[in-house]
Design an enzyme around this catalytic site. Structure first.
Site, short mmCIF file in Angstrom:
data_model
loop_
_atom_site.label_atom_id
_atom_site.label_comp_id
_atom_site.label_asym_id
_atom_site.label_seq_id
_atom_site.Cartn_x
_atom_site.Cartn_y
_atom_site.Cartn_z
N HIS A 204 61.07 45.41 43.59
CA HIS A 204 60.46 46.27 42.57
C HIS A 204 59.06 46.78 42.92
CE1 HIS A 204 58.36 42.56 41.37
NE2 HIS A 204 57.48 43.34 40.79
C1 UD1 Z 1 54.78 45.53 36.49
C2 UD1 Z 1 53.47 45.02 37.08
C3 UD1 Z 1 53.75 44.26 38.36
C4 UD1 Z 1 54.76 43.15 38.14
C5 UD1 Z 1 55.99 43.71 37.45
C6 UD1 Z 1 56.89 42.56 37.07
C7 UD1 Z 1 51.46 46.44 36.79
C8 UD1 Z 1 50.55 47.37 37.47
N1 UD1 Z 1 52.59 46.15 37.45
O1 UD1 Z 1 55.36 46.44 37.40
O2 UD1 Z 1 52.55 43.66 38.83
O3 UD1 Z 1 55.11 42.60 39.37
O4 UD1 Z 1 55.62 44.41 36.26
O5 UD1 Z 1 58.18 42.94 36.79
O6 UD1 Z 1 51.18 45.99 35.70
N2 UD1 Z 1 60.91 50.01 32.68
C9 UD1 Z 1 61.97 50.01 31.81
N3 UD1 Z 1 62.03 49.03 30.85
C10 UD1 Z 1 61.08 48.06 30.72
C11 UD1 Z 1 59.99 48.08 31.61
C12 UD1 Z 1 59.92 49.06 32.58
O7 UD1 Z 1 62.86 50.86 31.88
O8 UD1 Z 1 61.21 47.19 29.84
C13 UD1 Z 1 60.87 51.04 33.75
C14 UD1 Z 1 60.13 52.31 33.35
O9 UD1 Z 1 60.79 53.38 33.93
C15 UD1 Z 1 58.77 52.12 34.01
C16 UD1 Z 1 59.12 51.34 35.27
O10 UD1 Z 1 60.20 50.49 34.89
O11 UD1 Z 1 58.15 53.34 34.30
C17 UD1 Z 1 57.97 50.51 35.82
O12 UD1 Z 1 57.45 49.64 34.81
P1 UD1 Z 1 55.89 49.23 34.80
O13 UD1 Z 1 55.66 48.26 33.71
O14 UD1 Z 1 55.03 50.43 34.85
O15 UD1 Z 1 55.67 48.55 36.21
P2 UD1 Z 1 56.50 47.43 36.95
O16 UD1 Z 1 57.05 48.02 38.21
O17 UD1 Z 1 57.44 46.79 36.01
N1 UDP Z 2 63.06 36.87 36.84
C1 UDP Z 2 64.05 36.70 35.87
N2 UDP Z 2 65.13 37.55 35.88
C2 UDP Z 2 65.29 38.54 36.81
C3 UDP Z 2 64.28 38.70 37.81
C4 UDP Z 2 63.17 37.86 37.77
O1 UDP Z 2 63.95 35.80 35.04
O2 UDP Z 2 66.29 39.27 36.75
C5 UDP Z 2 61.89 35.98 36.83
C6 UDP Z 2 61.67 35.22 38.12
O3 UDP Z 2 62.42 34.02 38.14
C7 UDP Z 2 60.17 34.97 38.10
C8 UDP Z 2 59.63 36.20 37.41
O4 UDP Z 2 60.73 36.78 36.71
O5 UDP Z 2 59.86 33.84 37.30
C9 UDP Z 2 59.11 37.16 38.46
O6 UDP Z 2 58.89 38.37 37.89
P1 UDP Z 2 58.82 39.73 38.74
O7 UDP Z 2 59.53 39.58 40.02
O8 UDP Z 2 59.26 40.79 37.81
O9 UDP Z 2 57.25 39.92 38.93
P2 UDP Z 2 56.18 39.39 39.98
O10 UDP Z 2 56.27 37.91 40.05
O11 UDP Z 2 56.45 40.06 41.29
O12 UDP Z 2 54.90 39.88 39.42
#
Ligand code: UD1
Ligand code: UDP
Length: 354
Positions: A204
């Protein structure tokens, strides 16, 4: 003592779960603010339900958008809550836009900030998370470090006051909920998987998911994977695969994001994990599953030093071979603590504010 806790994205629900219970068990009043950055049921609600996290007192509903949009909306909302609730402390986790928004709002109103997961560094400032971490640490009053490397990182930046080595709160969650998952999760049966017969994959990070060439290279290489790869797709990646008109090859089995219990069980029983997630690299180490990390560097350097984690950013074409015979190690130390981090953090706060 009144704490305002700020969370907004999936990993923060997992980090806050055990701390929230520990705070309340120890008589500290906690108000929970969900910025609403993650909002799909399987990115948010499922974690509150499975981990018994109290319902948020506030949900700012900021949703998706640019960094400025998310951070600004969170900042505004959090400022209003601080002015109304007058907390003694603002507690933030990790490195997302919710983290920096919480810290910034609190610092301008002279409210002490506690940062859980302080001191981590990738030293890669193209990552939005690195900016969020560095800035949050500079203005935090209490810096709760998960590792001794994190303490050293802060020292190099001249930050030594208020720094505590507490261990990692994700260890607390993992230890507790893996046992629950063993009894409750039916994900292996549901997906018809035998333990250690499959790989688990998550992607991601913007550097991978937002780059068509990178995604295509990954998909092409993984076509030759010797074992099926279970791929709970992050919504960001799902959206971009569709925009780039890319499809996963049959060796890859895309599924919706799963809850924490199923994720613990999928991780523990995987032969290998392929990821660019921060938290999952560390969970792989704790479950003693070899990890291949699609990034040029990692904050969790111990996992690489101990031989469980291999950085494969520029070795994408070697992935099928690495999946067949992933590097494993016999070294597995308690770099991340022994599952007491939430209690340690609570103890420090209780003592300071009593
Ligand atoms: C965010 C965090 C990242 C973390 C990740 C965990 C920041 C800058 N980034 O990134 O550090 O590793 O979360 O998962 O805060 N979307 C949905 N449904 C949701 C959430 C998101 O459809 O419930 C889609 C939207 O199209 C959105 C995209 O995912 O634009 C990205 O979501 P966003 O929260 O901006 O960043 P992450 O990549 O999730
Ligand atoms: N995780 C989860 N379900 C999923 C993917 C991730 O429960 O389908 C959990 C994972 O076990 C970990 C956390 O989400 O505890 C990590 O989140 P993510 O990879 O979104 O973010 P990051 O750690 O890179 O910020």
């Amino acid at each position: 003592m009144k704490t305002l806790t700020i969370i907004g994205a999936r990993p923060q629900f997992i980090k806050a779960g055990m701390v929230s219970h520990a705070l309340r068990r120890n008589g500290i009043q906690e108000l929970l603010c969900h910025t609403g950055q993650h909002y799909d049921d399987n990115m948010s609600m499922v974690f509150f339900e499975e981990m018994g996290i109290p319902q948020p007192d506030y949900n700012l509903g900021v949703g998706s958008g640019s960094h400025a949009e998310q951070t600004a909306a969170s900042l505004r909302g959090i400022e209003d809550i601080i002015l109304k609730e007058k907390p003694d402390l603002v507690l933030v986790y990790g490195d997302t836009n919710a983290t920096i928004a919480g810290a910034l709002a609190a610092s301008k109103l002279h409210i002490p900030i506690a940062h859980v997961e302080a001191g981590l560094r990738s030293y890669n400032r193209t990552m939005p998370e690195e900016i969020n971490r560095v800035l949050t640490d500079v203005i935090s009053t209490y810096l709760f470090c998960p590792t001794s490397v994190a303490v050293e990182n802060l020292k190099k930046e001249g930050i030594t006051k208020g720094v505590y080595l507490t261990g990692d709160v994700m260890v607390d969650s993992l230890m507790h909920f893996t046992k629950v998952a063993e009894n409750k999760s039916t994900i292996l049966e549901h997906l018809k998987l035998e333990p250690k017969s499959y790989g688990l994959m998550t992607i991601h990070r913007p550097a991978n998911a937002d780059n068509r060439g990178k995604l295509l290279g990954l998909l092409n290489s993984l076509e030759k994977s010797p074992i099926p790869l279970i791929f709970p797709i992050h919504p960001r990646t799902l959206k971009l695969l569709s925009e780039f008109d890319l499809e996963a090859h049959p060796a890859i089995r895309p599924i919706d994001p799963v809850g924490y219990l199923d994720m613990m069980w999928l991780e523990k029983n995987a032969k290998v994990i392929l990821t660019d997630s921060g938290g999952i690299q560390k969970e792989a180490y704790l479950h003693q599953v070899p990890c291949l990390t699609v990034r040029p560097e990692t904050e969790w350097v111990e996992t690489v030093e101990d031989g469980w984690n291999t950085l494969v950013n520029d070795r994408i074409e070697e992935l099928p071979e690495l999946i067949q015979s992933p590097p494993i190690s016999i070294r597995n130390k308690s770099h991340y603590g022994d599952g007491q981090a939430a209690e340690i953090i609570t103890g420090i706060l209780k003592e300071t504010f009593s």
